[in-house]
Write a protein that holds these residues in place. Structure first.
Motif, PDB file in Angstrom:
ATOM      1  N   GLY A 166       0.826  -1.201   0.000  1.00  0.00           N
ATOM      2  CA  GLY A 166       0.000   0.000   0.000  1.00  0.00           C
ATOM      3  C   GLY A 166       0.857   1.246   0.000  1.00  0.00           C
ATOM      4  N   TYR A 167       0.230   2.378  -0.318  1.00  0.00           N
ATOM      5  CA  TYR A 167       0.936   3.661  -0.255  1.00  0.00           C
ATOM      6  C   TYR A 167      -0.049   4.770   0.075  1.00  0.00           C
ATOM      7  N   ILE A 168       0.494   5.854   0.568  1.00  0.00           N
ATOM      8  CA  ILE A 168      -0.245   7.106   0.710  1.00  0.00           C
ATOM      9  C   ILE A 168       0.619   8.222   0.135  1.00  0.00           C
ATOM     10  N   VAL A 169      -0.027   9.238  -0.378  1.00  0.00           N
ATOM     11  CA  VAL A 169       0.661  10.434  -0.847  1.00  0.00           C
ATOM     12  C   VAL A 169       0.043  11.622  -0.126  1.00  0.00           C
ATOM     13  N   TYR A 170       0.878  12.448   0.471  1.00  0.00           N
ATOM     14  CA  TYR A 170       0.355  13.602   1.195  1.00  0.00           C
ATOM     15  C   TYR A 170       1.327  14.766   1.078  1.00  0.00           C
ATOM     16  N   THR A 171       0.849  15.922   1.436  1.00  0.00           N
ATOM     17  CA  THR A 171       1.680  17.113   1.499  1.00  0.00           C
ATOM     18  C   THR A 171       1.311  17.878   2.764  1.00  0.00           C
ATOM     19  N   GLN A 172       2.205  18.720   3.222  1.00  0.00           N
ATOM     20  CA  GLN A 172       1.921  19.537   4.404  1.00  0.00           C
ATOM     21  C   GLN A 172       1.693  20.970   3.979  1.00  0.00           C
ATOM     22  N   GLN A 173       0.598  21.538   4.423  1.00  0.00           N
ATOM     23  CA  GLN A 173       0.288  22.952   4.185  1.00  0.00           C
ATOM     24  C   GLN A 173       0.085  23.617   5.544  1.00  0.00           C
ATOM     25  N   GLU A 174       1.023  24.501   5.864  1.00  0.00           N
ATOM     26  CA  GLU A 174       1.029  25.162   7.164  1.00  0.00           C
ATOM     27  C   GLU A 174       1.012  24.105   8.275  1.00  0.00           C
ATOM     28  N   ASN A 175      -0.021  24.074   9.087  1.00  0.00           N
ATOM     29  CA  ASN A 175      -0.027  23.142  10.223  1.00  0.00           C
ATOM     30  C   ASN A 175      -0.996  21.975  10.025  1.00  0.00           C
ATOM     31  N   LYS A 176      -1.199  21.589   8.762  1.00  0.00           N
ATOM     32  CA  LYS A 176      -2.094  20.466   8.452  1.00  0.00           C
ATOM     33  C   LYS A 176      -1.465  19.577   7.386  1.00  0.00           C
TER      34      LYS A 176
END
Length: 323
Positions: A217-227
């Motif tokens: 499995g995989y996840i893709v995410y990014t951080q924007q400010e504090n989330k």
């Protein structure tokens, strides 16, 4: 449209779109953004037109589409996504959107399959619907606040199970298995995925989970400010799903962030998975993340009737041009 002329946009004049992006979306972009989005797409090049005020030679508006490969009942088709619809604040209410859209649609009808999708904005959706587009379903925000992340357990993160990937090259089977239960879905493949996450305005992290030598499995995410913003995910089994969802929670807790936000088709497969892992949504018409975004289509009458059932579609935030 007196006082304006229409021109087709090419790679030589992307610079004219930069002030429009700033005025309409508050986005500061450079030429590389348009080269990535409009020219490097493995599905093909964009089609776009601008309205130019003759007296000042100022670019007043833009309308364009980018191609996407979708599967319709087992058959791949090139369709188009309407994106970056922009009218400068000094040139609104002059019918520029309608004129540019008509020129663009005529071009598609003459040379390509006439089927367009779009994610409506708060100001643009009424104009699209008035123009003849049809709303199929809505996207909404799901979120998991810090408190619920703390309840997820399994801290700290086990480095023996998770891997931060630099590309999708080892994940092609996980990519291609997505959405195959629906009648209509985007035809994701390795080339398109690697293009999609090359967005120069984003910085994505790809985390995979393994069992032995096999990626499960995989996840893709990014951080924007504090989330954290959850962009995409795929799993071979329930254990991989649970572990990766716990991984996101662990990142939130360890970094002391507010939580995770996801943007999904309402009542779609991804939203069902998120609800299972204690993601919640705002049920009211005001307050944080209450907004819903219409998913709309524009095509001929016969295909309007055939493809207007929301249950036939599987669309994710991956398919949204701006995320």
């Amino acid at each position: 449209m007196s006082g304006y002329k229409i021109e087709k946009v090419s790679a030589d004049n992307f610079s004219m779109l930069i002030p429009l992006m700033k005025d309409c979306f508050g986005m500061t972009v450079n030429i590389d953004y348009f080269k990535w989005k409009y020219l490097k797409n493995p599905a093909g090049n964009f089609i776009g037109f601008v309205a130019i005020e003759i007296a000042t030679n100022e670019v007043a508006a833009y309308y364009g589409v980018i191609p996407q490969k979708f599967i319709f009942n087992g058959v791949e088709q090139i369709i188009y996504q309407s994106c970056d619809t922009m009218t400068h604040s000094k040139h609104r209410r002059k019918g520029l959107f309608q004129q540019l859209a008509l020129v663009c649609y005529d071009n598609i009808k003459q040379h390509h399959n006439f089927f367009i999708i779009g994610f409506g904005g708060g100001q643009s959706t009424p104009g699209f619907l008035k123009f003849g587009w049809k709303q199929i379903f809505q996207f909404k925000y799901y979120f998991k606040p810090n408190l619920l992340c703390k309840l997820d357990g399994i801290f700290p993160i086990s480095k023996n199970v998770f891997t931060e990937e630099t590309s999708f090259d080892g994940l092609s089977d996980l990519i291609e298995k997505q959405n195959h239960t629906a009648e209509i879905y985007s035809n994701k493949n390795l080339a398109h995925f690697n293009w999609r996450i090359a967005n120069p305005n984003q910085s994505y992290k790809i985390i995979s989970v393994s069992h032995g030598e096999k990626k499960e499995g995989y996840i893709v995410y990014t951080q924007q400010e504090n989330k954290l913003i959850l962009f995409d995910f795929s799993f071979h089994n329930k254990q991989a799903k649970r572990r990766l969802m716990q991984y996101l929670s662990a990142v939130v807790v360890q970094k002391k962030l507010q939580g995770v936000i996801a943007f999904c088709q309402e009542n779609g497969e991804q939203s069902k998975i998120l609800k299972q892992h204690f993601y919640i949504s705002n049920p009211f018409n005001k307050g944080p993340l209450h907004e819903k975004v219409p998913f709309i289509i524009f095509t001929d009458d016969a295909r309007f009737d055939k493809y207007s059932d929301a249950k036939k579609w599987s669309v994710t935030s991956y398919d949204h041009d701006a995320l």
